[in-house]
Design a protein around this motif. Structure first.
Motif, PDB file in Angstrom:
ATOM      1  N   LYS A 161      30.110  87.382   4.303  1.00 42.42           N
ATOM      2  CA  LYS A 161      29.776  85.843   5.064  1.00 42.42           C
ATOM      3  C   LYS A 161      28.664  85.222   4.136  1.00 42.42           C
ATOM      4  CE  LYS A 161      31.313  86.956   9.370  1.00 42.42           C
ATOM      5  NZ  LYS A 161      31.220  86.842  11.128  1.00 42.42           N
ATOM      6  N   LYS A 162      28.624  85.229   2.765  1.00 45.00           N
ATOM      7  CA  LYS A 162      27.984  84.548   1.932  1.00 45.00           C
ATOM      8  C   LYS A 162      28.750  83.604   0.964  1.00 45.00           C
ATOM      9  CE  LYS A 162      24.137  88.214   2.159  1.00 45.00           C
ATOM     10  NZ  LYS A 162      23.633  89.505   1.353  1.00 45.00           N
ATOM     11  N   GLY A 163      29.979  83.691   1.110  1.00 46.54           N
ATOM     12  CA  GLY A 163      30.762  83.021   0.445  1.00 46.54           C
ATOM     13  C   GLY A 163      31.349  83.600  -0.969  1.00 46.54           C
ATOM     14  N   TYR A 164      31.003  84.729  -1.211  1.00 43.64           N
ATOM     15  CA  TYR A 164      31.253  85.504  -2.547  1.00 43.64           C
ATOM     16  C   TYR A 164      32.760  85.465  -2.677  1.00 43.64           C
ATOM     17  CZ  TYR A 164      26.169  86.540  -2.873  1.00 43.64           C
ATOM     18  OH  TYR A 164      24.882  86.537  -2.711  1.00 43.64           O
ATOM     19  N   HIS A 191      48.885  89.136   0.920  1.00 39.95           N
ATOM     20  CA  HIS A 191      49.194  89.737   1.962  1.00 39.95           C
ATOM     21  C   HIS A 191      47.727  89.709   2.998  1.00 39.95           C
ATOM     22  CE1 HIS A 191      53.585  90.464   2.199  1.00 39.95           C
ATOM     23  NE2 HIS A 191      53.369  90.313   0.618  1.00 39.95           N
ATOM     24  N   THR A 192      47.776  89.539   4.108  1.00 37.14           N
ATOM     25  CA  THR A 192      46.654  90.140   4.844  1.00 37.14           C
ATOM     26  C   THR A 192      47.145  90.320   6.490  1.00 37.14           C
ATOM     27  OG1 THR A 192      44.523  89.582   5.555  1.00 37.14           O
ATOM     28  CG2 THR A 192      46.270  87.575   5.464  1.00 37.14           C
ATOM     29  N   LYS A 234      40.118  78.723   2.226  1.00 37.87           N
ATOM     30  CA  LYS A 234      39.330  77.923   1.413  1.00 37.87           C
ATOM     31  C   LYS A 234      39.617  77.569  -0.045  1.00 37.87           C
ATOM     32  CE  LYS A 234      34.832  78.231   2.209  1.00 37.87           C
ATOM     33  NZ  LYS A 234      33.336  78.751   2.501  1.00 37.87           N
ATOM     34  N   ASN A 253      42.989  97.286   6.382  1.00 33.58           N
ATOM     35  CA  ASN A 253      43.777  98.016   5.099  1.00 33.58           C
ATOM     36  C   ASN A 253      44.012  99.511   5.395  1.00 33.58           C
ATOM     37  OD1 ASN A 253      43.461  95.986   2.899  1.00 33.58           O
ATOM     38  ND2 ASN A 253      41.585  95.782   3.868  1.00 33.58           N
ATOM     39  N   SER A 283      39.740  87.252   6.088  1.00 29.41           N
ATOM     40  CA  SER A 283      40.524  87.137   4.759  1.00 29.41           C
ATOM     41  C   SER A 283      41.387  85.941   4.888  1.00 29.41           C
ATOM     42  CB  SER A 283      41.517  88.396   4.893  1.00 29.41           C
ATOM     43  OG  SER A 283      42.211  88.299   3.827  1.00 29.41           O
ATOM     44  N   PHE A 308      34.510  99.752   3.635  1.00 33.85           N
ATOM     45  CA  PHE A 308      34.633  98.952   2.718  1.00 33.85           C
ATOM     46  C   PHE A 308      35.983  98.304   2.669  1.00 33.85           C
ATOM     47  CE2 PHE A 308      36.122  98.040  -1.862  1.00 33.85           C
ATOM     48  CZ  PHE A 308      34.868  97.261  -2.176  1.00 33.85           C
ATOM     49  N   LYS A 330      40.488  83.078   6.105  1.00 39.48           N
ATOM     50  CA  LYS A 330      39.662  81.706   6.278  1.00 39.48           C
ATOM     51  C   LYS A 330      39.433  81.879   4.544  1.00 39.48           C
ATOM     52  CE  LYS A 330      36.780  81.202  10.272  1.00 39.48           C
ATOM     53  NZ  LYS A 330      35.483  81.406  10.635  1.00 39.48           N
ATOM     54  N   VAL A 331      39.090  82.874   3.889  1.00 40.77           N
ATOM     55  CA  VAL A 331      38.806  83.267   2.627  1.00 40.77           C
ATOM     56  C   VAL A 331      40.002  82.289   1.620  1.00 40.77           C
ATOM     57  CG1 VAL A 331      39.054  84.530   0.280  1.00 40.77           C
ATOM     58  CG2 VAL A 331      37.307  84.956   2.449  1.00 40.77           C
ATOM     59  N   TYR A 379      41.386  91.925  -2.356  1.00 38.39           N
ATOM     60  CA  TYR A 379      39.825  91.887  -2.625  1.00 38.39           C
ATOM     61  C   TYR A 379      39.076  92.676  -1.384  1.00 38.39           C
ATOM     62  CZ  TYR A 379      41.749  87.977   0.069  1.00 38.39           C
ATOM     63  OH  TYR A 379      42.343  87.335   1.001  1.00 38.39           O
ATOM     64  N   ALA A 380      37.734  92.890  -1.727  1.00 44.29           N
ATOM     65  CA  ALA A 380      37.108  93.412  -0.525  1.00 44.29           C
ATOM     66  C   ALA A 380      35.483  93.202  -1.092  1.00 44.29           C
ATOM     67  CB  ALA A 380      37.388  94.812  -0.080  1.00 44.29           C
ATOM     68  N   SER A 436      35.138  83.967  -1.349  1.00 44.59           N
ATOM     69  CA  SER A 436      36.075  82.468  -1.383  1.00 44.59           C
ATOM     70  C   SER A 436      35.786  82.380  -2.976  1.00 44.59           C
ATOM     71  CB  SER A 436      35.347  81.564  -0.513  1.00 44.59           C
ATOM     72  OG  SER A 436      35.606  82.018   0.749  1.00 44.59           O
ATOM     73  N   ASN A 451      43.044  89.576  10.672  1.00 43.12           N
ATOM     74  CA  ASN A 451      42.204  89.369   9.773  1.00 43.12           C
ATOM     75  C   ASN A 451      41.705  88.152   9.462  1.00 43.12           C
ATOM     76  OD1 ASN A 451      40.310  89.755   7.562  1.00 43.12           O
ATOM     77  ND2 ASN A 451      41.487  91.171   6.583  1.00 43.12           N
TER      78      ASN A 451
HETATM   79  C1  LIG Z   1      37.774  89.563   4.088  1.00 43.75           C
HETATM   80  C2  LIG Z   1      36.509  89.635   2.929  1.00 43.75           C
HETATM   81  C3  LIG Z   1      36.923  90.073   1.649  1.00 43.75           C
HETATM   82  C4  LIG Z   1      35.731  88.347   3.396  1.00 43.75           C
HETATM   83  O1  LIG Z   1      34.690  88.437   2.151  1.00 43.75           O
HETATM   84  P1  LIG Z   1      33.393  87.416   2.414  1.00 43.75           P
HETATM   85  O2  LIG Z   1      32.703  87.635   1.075  1.00 43.75           O
HETATM   86  O3  LIG Z   1      32.526  87.752   3.572  1.00 43.75           O
HETATM   87  O4  LIG Z   1      33.821  86.061   2.547  1.00 43.75           O
HETATM   88  P2  LIG Z   1      33.270  84.408   2.616  1.00 43.75           P
HETATM   89  O5  LIG Z   1      31.767  84.819   2.665  1.00 43.75           O
HETATM   90  O6  LIG Z   1      33.888  83.794   1.471  1.00 43.75           O
HETATM   91  O7  LIG Z   1      33.755  83.825   3.806  1.00 43.75           O
HETATM   92  C5  LIG Z   1      34.590  82.884   4.148  1.00 43.75           C
HETATM   93  C6  LIG Z   1      34.861  82.166   5.423  1.00 43.75           C
HETATM   94  O8  LIG Z   1      35.281  83.325   6.248  1.00 43.75           O
HETATM   95  C7  LIG Z   1      34.338  83.310   7.027  1.00 43.75           C
HETATM   96  N1  LIG Z   1      34.556  85.077   7.567  1.00 43.75           N
HETATM   97  C8  LIG Z   1      34.158  85.967   6.739  1.00 43.75           C
HETATM   98  N2  LIG Z   1      34.299  87.197   7.416  1.00 43.75           N
HETATM   99  C9  LIG Z   1      34.866  86.897   8.566  1.00 43.75           C
HETATM  100  C10 LIG Z   1      35.095  87.621   9.950  1.00 43.75           C
HETATM  101  N3  LIG Z   1      35.107  88.858   9.725  1.00 43.75           N
HETATM  102  N4  LIG Z   1      35.547  86.868  10.882  1.00 43.75           N
HETATM  103  C11 LIG Z   1      35.520  85.512  10.927  1.00 43.75           C
HETATM  104  N5  LIG Z   1      35.013  84.815   9.868  1.00 43.75           N
HETATM  105  C12 LIG Z   1      34.864  85.335   8.644  1.00 43.75           C
HETATM  106  C13 LIG Z   1      32.948  83.247   6.571  1.00 43.75           C
HETATM  107  O9  LIG Z   1      32.039  82.912   7.539  1.00 43.75           O
HETATM  108  C14 LIG Z   1      33.477  81.853   5.770  1.00 43.75           C
HETATM  109  O10 LIG Z   1      33.559  80.846   6.720  1.00 43.75           O
HETATM  110  P3  LIG Z   1      32.968  79.392   6.478  1.00 43.75           P
HETATM  111  O11 LIG Z   1      33.210  79.016   5.090  1.00 43.75           O
HETATM  112  O12 LIG Z   1      33.257  78.462   7.476  1.00 43.75           O
HETATM  113  O13 LIG Z   1      31.283  79.576   6.417  1.00 43.75           O
HETATM  114  C15 LIG Z   1      35.388  90.842   3.807  1.00 43.75           C
HETATM  115  O14 LIG Z   1      35.358  90.652   5.134  1.00 43.75           O
HETATM  116  C16 LIG Z   1      36.040  92.262   3.654  1.00 43.75           C
HETATM  117  O15 LIG Z   1      35.681  92.694   2.559  1.00 43.75           O
HETATM  118  N6  LIG Z   1      36.660  92.815   4.567  1.00 43.75           N
HETATM  119  C17 LIG Z   1      37.181  94.173   4.390  1.00 43.75           C
HETATM  120  C18 LIG Z   1      38.292  94.109   3.258  1.00 43.75           C
HETATM  121  C19 LIG Z   1      39.504  93.301   3.464  1.00 43.75           C
HETATM  122  O16 LIG Z   1      39.735  92.912   4.697  1.00 43.75           O
HETATM  123  N7  LIG Z   1      40.130  92.791   2.535  1.00 43.75           N
HETATM  124  C20 LIG Z   1      41.070  91.829   2.505  1.00 43.75           C
HETATM  125  C21 LIG Z   1      42.624  92.368   2.403  1.00 43.75           C
HETATM  126  S1  LIG Z   1      43.835  91.166   2.601  1.00 43.75           S
END
Ligand SMILES: CC(C)(COP(=O)(O)OP(=O)(O)OC[C@H]1O[C@@H](n2cnc3c(N)ncnc32)[C@H](O)[C@@H]1OP(=O)(O)O)[C@@H](O)C(=O)NCCC(=O)NCCS
Length: 202
Positions: free
Chosen positions: A118-121, A145-146, A159, A60, A153, A55, A155-156, A110-111, A123, A150
């Motif tokens: 990768k469904k935009g949720y 912080h990330t 965006k 993290n 994160s 998760f 990219k999120v 967030y997580a 962001s 990562n």
């Molecule tokens: C980081 C995280 C929260 C992203 O959540 P998500 O719902 O997949 O993010 P989004 O779908 O909004 O993605 C935003 C963009 O990042 C890209 N992206 C998401 N995960 C990616 C990855 N692992 N590697 C590269 N790009 C990635 C998506 O494709 C999207 O790009 P696009 O707009 O060009 O299509 C998720 O991977 C996660 O929960 N990771 C584990 C916990 C974590 O690291 N939390 C952050 C702590 S700072």
């Protein structure tokens, strides 16, 4: 109940934020996801997620938490600190997002469940949270912080309009070693106005 005064539409604020956020609410509504406040009865699910290795993932801290630990953390949340579920429009929970005060700023974390990434949720959830924080609190910055590795994160945050401020050396102890992190922020003047938050529900 929907607060009829609590509406934003097409990026325009139609309600006075202070008036709006003086009221109690449980849900922040976006286009594809909503943010719902975590209630006491939700804690077993939060504990289940927190204890899943995939998760929070590799960027993290490794964290195992008992239900009692979590209950204590929840009971000690300050009024300026909240946890939310990220929910799809059908009500299914796909992740969580929270905010807490750091100095005079607010910091978010967030997580998202592995199967829902990768469904935009995330962001969208971050954009809703930024709207909510700037509308409800007299703050000038929201930060995150990330881990430097990562990519998802970062990219999120990009965006959602955050800017990278720099690298924080040995920022966090992750999986047996001190890792560098990045500090991102968005300032009130960069945010300008609500981008996505549509309305609140009690
Ligand atoms: C980081 C995280 C929260 C992203 O959540 P998500 O719902 O997949 O993010 P989004 O779908 O909004 O993605 C935003 C963009 O990042 C890209 N992206 C998401 N995960 C990616 C990855 N692992 N590697 C590269 N790009 C990635 C998506 O494709 C999207 O790009 P696009 O707009 O060009 O299509 C998720 O991977 C996660 O929960 N990771 C584990 C916990 C974590 O690291 N939390 C952050 C702590 S700072």
């Amino acid at each position: 109940m929907l607060f009829s005064s609590a509406w934003w539409f097409c990026g325009k604020v139609i309600a006075e934020p202070k008036q709006l956020f003086g009221l109690a609410f449980k849900m922040l509504e976006g286009k594809n996801v909503n943010l719902r406040v975590v209630e006491k009865e939700d804690l077993p699910l939060v504990a289940e997620w927190l204890n899943k290795l995939d998760f929070f993932g590799e960027y993290n801290p490794l964290m195992q938490m008992s239900k009692a630990d979590l209950q204590k953390m929840y009971d000690n949340l300050s009024p300026d600190e909240r946890w939310f579920f990220i929910e799809k429009k059908d009500g299914s929970k796909v992740g969580n997002i929270g905010h807490r005060p750091v100095g005079k700023a607010q910091e978010i974390g967030y997580a998202v469940l592995l199967s829902e990434r990768k469904k935009g949720y995330c962001s969208e959830a971050v954009m809703i949270m930024v709207d909510y924080l700037f509308l409800s609190k007299d703050i000038v910055r929201v930060q995150a912080h990330t881990d430097v590795r990562n990519e998802g994160s970062q990219k999120v945050l990009g965006k959602a309009g955050f800017k990278k401020e720099g690298v924080v050396r040995k920022d966090a102890f992750l999986w047996g070693e001190w890792r560098d992190g990045c500090l991102y922020s968005i300032l009130r003047e960069e945010w300008k106005e609500p981008k996505i938050l549509i309305k609140t529900h009690s």
